[in-house]
Design a protein around this motif. Structure first.
Motif, PDB file in Angstrom:
ATOM      1  N   LEU B  20       0.823  -1.205   0.000  1.00  0.00           N
ATOM      2  CA  LEU B  20       0.000   0.000   0.000  1.00  0.00           C
ATOM      3  C   LEU B  20       0.862   1.262   0.000  1.00  0.00           C
ATOM      4  O   LEU B  20       0.591   2.228  -0.710  1.00  0.00           O
ATOM      5  CB  LEU B  20      -0.917  -0.016   1.232  1.00  0.00           C
ATOM      6  N   GLY B  21       1.932   1.228   0.764  1.00  0.00           N
ATOM      7  CA  GLY B  21       2.824   2.386   0.831  1.00  0.00           C
ATOM      8  C   GLY B  21       3.444   2.711  -0.509  1.00  0.00           C
ATOM      9  O   GLY B  21       3.606   3.878  -0.873  1.00  0.00           O
ATOM     10  N   LEU B  22       3.784   1.675  -1.263  1.00  0.00           N
ATOM     11  CA  LEU B  22       4.385   1.899  -2.580  1.00  0.00           C
ATOM     12  C   LEU B  22       3.345   2.432  -3.563  1.00  0.00           C
ATOM     13  O   LEU B  22       3.609   3.341  -4.345  1.00  0.00           O
ATOM     14  CB  LEU B  22       4.975   0.589  -3.108  1.00  0.00           C
ATOM     15  N   VAL B  23       2.140   1.859  -3.496  1.00  0.00           N
ATOM     16  CA  VAL B  23       1.110   2.205  -4.470  1.00  0.00           C
ATOM     17  C   VAL B  23       0.530   3.602  -4.230  1.00  0.00           C
ATOM     18  O   VAL B  23       0.082   4.264  -5.159  1.00  0.00           O
ATOM     19  CB  VAL B  23       0.006   1.123  -4.487  1.00  0.00           C
ATOM     20  N   PHE B  24       0.583   4.070  -3.009  1.00  0.00           N
ATOM     21  CA  PHE B  24       0.069   5.416  -2.719  1.00  0.00           C
ATOM     22  C   PHE B  24       0.756   6.452  -3.597  1.00  0.00           C
ATOM     23  O   PHE B  24       0.117   7.333  -4.170  1.00  0.00           O
ATOM     24  CB  PHE B  24       0.260   5.762  -1.244  1.00  0.00           C
ATOM     25  N   THR B 145      -3.158  -3.413  13.997  1.00  0.00           N
ATOM     26  CA  THR B 145      -2.692  -2.128  13.481  1.00  0.00           C
ATOM     27  C   THR B 145      -3.081  -1.958  12.018  1.00  0.00           C
ATOM     28  O   THR B 145      -3.508  -0.880  11.592  1.00  0.00           O
ATOM     29  CB  THR B 145      -1.158  -2.035  13.611  1.00  0.00           C
ATOM     30  N   THR B 146      -2.933  -3.045  11.260  1.00  0.00           N
ATOM     31  CA  THR B 146      -3.269  -2.970   9.840  1.00  0.00           C
ATOM     32  C   THR B 146      -4.743  -2.664   9.645  1.00  0.00           C
ATOM     33  O   THR B 146      -5.105  -1.787   8.849  1.00  0.00           O
ATOM     34  CB  THR B 146      -2.908  -4.293   9.126  1.00  0.00           C
ATOM     35  N   VAL B 147      -5.587  -3.374  10.384  1.00  0.00           N
ATOM     36  CA  VAL B 147      -7.023  -3.125  10.255  1.00  0.00           C
ATOM     37  C   VAL B 147      -7.329  -1.662  10.592  1.00  0.00           C
ATOM     38  O   VAL B 147      -8.048  -0.973   9.860  1.00  0.00           O
ATOM     39  CB  VAL B 147      -7.828  -4.085  11.159  1.00  0.00           C
ATOM     40  N   VAL B 151      -8.866   1.019   7.936  1.00  0.00           N
ATOM     41  CA  VAL B 151     -10.125   1.724   8.195  1.00  0.00           C
ATOM     42  C   VAL B 151      -9.888   3.231   8.145  1.00  0.00           C
ATOM     43  O   VAL B 151     -10.607   3.988   7.490  1.00  0.00           O
ATOM     44  CB  VAL B 151     -10.723   1.305   9.563  1.00  0.00           C
ATOM     45  N   GLY B 152      -8.831   3.681   8.811  1.00  0.00           N
ATOM     46  CA  GLY B 152      -8.521   5.111   8.839  1.00  0.00           C
ATOM     47  C   GLY B 152      -8.289   5.679   7.453  1.00  0.00           C
ATOM     48  O   GLY B 152      -8.841   6.730   7.091  1.00  0.00           O
ATOM     49  N   LEU B 153      -7.493   4.962   6.662  1.00  0.00           N
ATOM     50  CA  LEU B 153      -7.194   5.456   5.307  1.00  0.00           C
ATOM     51  C   LEU B 153      -8.438   5.448   4.427  1.00  0.00           C
ATOM     52  O   LEU B 153      -8.638   6.352   3.615  1.00  0.00           O
ATOM     53  CB  LEU B 153      -6.085   4.614   4.663  1.00  0.00           C
ATOM     54  N   THR B 154      -9.278   4.414   4.624  1.00  0.00           N
ATOM     55  CA  THR B 154     -10.514   4.369   3.842  1.00  0.00           C
ATOM     56  C   THR B 154     -11.389   5.575   4.146  1.00  0.00           C
ATOM     57  O   THR B 154     -11.920   6.232   3.244  1.00  0.00           O
ATOM     58  CB  THR B 154     -11.298   3.071   4.135  1.00  0.00           C
ATOM     59  N   LEU B 155     -11.511   5.889   5.443  1.00  0.00           N
ATOM     60  CA  LEU B 155     -12.308   7.059   5.821  1.00  0.00           C
ATOM     61  C   LEU B 155     -11.705   8.327   5.235  1.00  0.00           C
ATOM     62  O   LEU B 155     -12.416   9.177   4.689  1.00  0.00           O
ATOM     63  CB  LEU B 155     -12.392   7.175   7.351  1.00  0.00           C
ATOM     64  N   LEU B 156     -10.394   8.434   5.325  1.00  0.00           N
ATOM     65  CA  LEU B 156      -9.708   9.612   4.782  1.00  0.00           C
ATOM     66  C   LEU B 156      -9.981   9.758   3.280  1.00  0.00           C
ATOM     67  O   LEU B 156     -10.334  10.836   2.798  1.00  0.00           O
ATOM     68  CB  LEU B 156      -8.200   9.502   5.021  1.00  0.00           C
ATOM     69  N   MET B 157      -9.836   8.665   2.557  1.00  0.00           N
ATOM     70  CA  MET B 157      -9.964   8.730   1.100  1.00  0.00           C
ATOM     71  C   MET B 157     -11.408   8.930   0.663  1.00  0.00           C
ATOM     72  O   MET B 157     -11.682   9.485  -0.384  1.00  0.00           O
ATOM     73  CB  MET B 157      -9.415   7.447   0.459  1.00  0.00           C
ATOM     74  N   LYS B 158     -12.350   8.432   1.467  1.00  0.00           N
ATOM     75  CA  LYS B 158     -13.748   8.494   1.059  1.00  0.00           C
ATOM     76  C   LYS B 158     -14.453   9.758   1.510  1.00  0.00           C
ATOM     77  O   LYS B 158     -15.267  10.312   0.792  1.00  0.00           O
ATOM     78  CB  LYS B 158     -14.498   7.277   1.625  1.00  0.00           C
ATOM     79  N   TYR B 159     -14.126  10.217   2.714  1.00  0.00           N
ATOM     80  CA  TYR B 159     -14.972  11.252   3.294  1.00  0.00           C
ATOM     81  C   TYR B 159     -14.317  12.616   3.504  1.00  0.00           C
ATOM     82  O   TYR B 159     -14.961  13.533   3.958  1.00  0.00           O
ATOM     83  CB  TYR B 159     -15.572  10.754   4.615  1.00  0.00           C
ATOM     84  N   THR B 160     -13.049  12.749   3.190  1.00  0.00           N
ATOM     85  CA  THR B 160     -12.454  14.076   3.316  1.00  0.00           C
ATOM     86  C   THR B 160     -12.191  14.647   1.921  1.00  0.00           C
ATOM     87  O   THR B 160     -12.015  13.906   0.963  1.00  0.00           O
ATOM     88  CB  THR B 160     -11.124  14.045   4.095  1.00  0.00           C
TER      89      THR B 160
END
Ligand SMILES: Nc1ncnc2c1ncn2[C@@H]1O[C@H](COP(=O)(O)OP(=O)(O)OP(=O)(O)O)[C@@H](O)[C@H]1O
Ligand SMILES: [Mg+2]
Lengths: 243, 295
Positions: B20-24, B145-147, B151-160
């Motif tokens: 995920l870090g690379l693909v970002f 930690t991964t979960v 979840v945090g990144l999904t919220l960031l990408m979807k709702y901000t």
């Protein structure tokens, strides 16, 4: 409001603009016409900062904006609806519109602006939570215009908004452009559909091979040269007209 | 069986974070950042230096090390990548090689070519019993930690708005700028998130070996490549899926291969990768990114 002076631009070695000058006054609807490859889109890209011009100046609202970043130019109130719509296909209609308001977001104004777009484009309300990529061509064009309007532009530049639309939709888009003009939005309209554009434009420019070949009112344009020659013909019509 | 599931989830989680870090960064710049492994190295040395030479409690050592990786990622973007961004993609690739080698050599020169022991809290490696399995606490922490991060990144990408802008930028970069989204903002945030992920990966990666050396970033980079070949380079979901599938394949191979060929496990792994490249070059998840480059 917008003054473009002696703009030169190129794509690598290919020169596309050889000194384009044009002007748009506040409240005007100005048409920029020309055949395929004339340099219309290149002109708009150079004005909006997507392309860095080689030479020349662009002034908007009294400031020189030549070669500035696109994000800075849109913040000043100059919005471009790019050729081919360019909506974000994987984002919902709602998200597309939210991004349109990125540069000028104010919480209490946002809902108001949304309602305004819904009034102009009812289909967007219906499709609000659908991905933009699932909209039809005409709906995408409406979304692209609405998205640009969300930034409350002082000058709206439209690059071939009628391209690829059915005749009924073309009517709808031109009616919309007139509505926007009547509401006080200044518009620079690039069109292949010269006849339709001239019906609603206050003034027009004709671009050919990266140079302005004509400027004046639609009436002047129609009387001074045979429109067909601008579009399909060779040099006959063009030779007589000098800017 | 439960043990296999926990091991696979733990390994898959780690691999998912790595990919995920690379693909970002790839999603937005279309750049395969070879220096990614060195952000992991940076956090590793952060753990070593802060843990050895300061009296800071272990949790703040970890947080600071993760932040250090994010900072390193951001600095490389600012100093190395930004100036060449408008040049060619090749220039960017070469730059990322250069940054990678430079950071490795800095570690060789200023710290040591040899590996350094990293002190992690004993609890990290303590065994706990769960569902009838005894497993190191580290494995459960990796999964948890991964979960939480996903979840945090999904919220960031979807709702901000920032998240929406990042998704837009990985679809059509220059159109995103026409919306008024600053190019530098989106790219810097991508690098910072990439660095944060590298930092978290580092904590768990170093946790396994309890040591850090200048070449520590190589294997994670390779894992990220393989996971993205499997899952697809064109979406964040693909990277995560690729990480978990890779973890699964790895563990299945570890169990099923006979003892005589277990040393060739990596060769089998690469065989699978080649099959993926031949049969499904876009990976499991096709995603929606265009191949438009950032100019
Ligand atoms: N990305 C590009 N790379 C290289 N050359 C380009 C590029 N885009 C446009 N050109 C060239 O620049 C010239 C002007 O193109 P431009 O897109 O401005 O024309 P246009 O008037 O908008 O045409 P159309 O009506 O077909 O949209 C053309 O000769 C075209 O071939
Ligand atoms: Mg065009």
């Amino acid at each position: 409001m917008l003054t473009v002076n002696d703009l030169h631009a190129s794509y690598g070695a290919i020169k596309a603009l050889h000194g384009v000058s044009l002007e748009v006054e506040e409240g005007e609807l100005v048409a920029l016409l020309g055949t395929n490859g004339a340099g219309k889109s290149t002109t708009l890209k150079s004005i909006s900062g997507v392309l860095r011009p080689l030479a020349g100046t662009v002034r908007f609202l009294g400031d020189e904006i030549t070669g500035r970043k696109p994000e800075a130019i849109v913040k000043k109130g100059l919005s471009l609806v790019p050729e081919g719509r360019d909506i974000f296909g994987s984002l919902t209609v709602a998200e597309n519109l939210r991004l349109g308001a990125f540069s000028s977001y104010e919480r209490n104004r946002y809902q108001e602006d949304l309602e305004e777009q819904f009034a102009l484009f009812p289909i967007l309300k219906e499709r609000f939570n659908q991905p933009g990529g699932q909209l039809s061509g005409g709906e995408q064009q409406q979304l692209a215009i609405a998205r640009a309007l969300m930034s409350r532009p002082k000058l709206l530049m439209l690059d071939e908004p009628s391209l690829g639309l059915s005749p009924a939709l073309v009517d709808q888009i031109f009616a919309l452009i007139e509505t926007l003009r009547d509401r006080g939005t200044t518009i620079l309209l690039v069109e292949q559909n010269a006849e339709r554009a001239l019906e609603i434009a206050d003034r027009a420019y004709v671009l050919k091979n990266g140079l302005i070949k004509f400027s004046g009112t639609p009436q002047q344009l129609e009387s001074e040269l045979d429109l067909a020659s601008v579009y399909f013909g060779g040099e006959e019509g063009m030779g007589e007209v000098t800017v | 069986m439960n043990e296999f599931i926990i091991n696979t989830l733990s390994l898959g989680s780690l691999y998912a974070l790595i990919a995920l870090g690379l693909v970002f960064v790839y999603g937005i710049l279309k750049l395969v950042n070879f220096a990614y492994g060195e952000y992991i190295m940076t956090a590793g040395y952060g753990l070593f230096l802060l843990g050895t030479y300061t009296p800071l409690p272990w949790w703040s050592v970890m947080l600071l090390s993760v932040a250090l990786a994010a900072l390193m990622s951001y600095l490389t973007e600012l100093i190395a990548f930004r100036p060449v961004r408008t040049k060619s993609l090749t220039a960017m690739l070469v730059t990322s090689f250069a940054v990678s080698v430079l950071l490795q050599n800095a570690a060789l020169l200023f710290i040591s070519p040899r590996s350094r022991a990293v002190q992690l809290p004993a609890a990290f490696n303590q065994s706990v019993a769960l569902l009838g399995v005894t497993t190191p606490l580290r494995n459960l922490l990796t999964i948890g930690t991964t979960v939480a991060l996903l979840v945090g990144l999904t919220l960031l990408m979807k709702y901000t708005v920032l998240g929406i802008a990042m998704r837009a930028a990985s679809d059509k970069f220059s159109t995103t700028r026409l919306m008024g989204v600053p190019a530098n903002l989106v790219i810097s945030v991508a690098f910072i998130i990439s660095g944060l992920l590298a930092g978290v990966v580092s904590v768990f990666w170093v946790g396994r070996s309890a040591s850090v050396d200048p070449l520590i970033g190589f294997t994670p980079l390779l894992i990220a490549f393989i996971a993205t070949v499997i899952g697809g380079m064109r979406s964040l979901v693909g990277a995560v899926a690729g990480g978990y599938v890779y973890g699964l394949l790895f563990n299945v191979l570890s169990i099923t291969l006979p003892a005589s060929v277990i040393n060739y496990r990596d060769a089998f792994m690469f065989l699978i990768v080649i099959l993926f490249l031949l049969l499904r070059p876009e990976g499991l998840i096709r995603g929606s990114y265009t191949e438009e480059r950032v100019g």
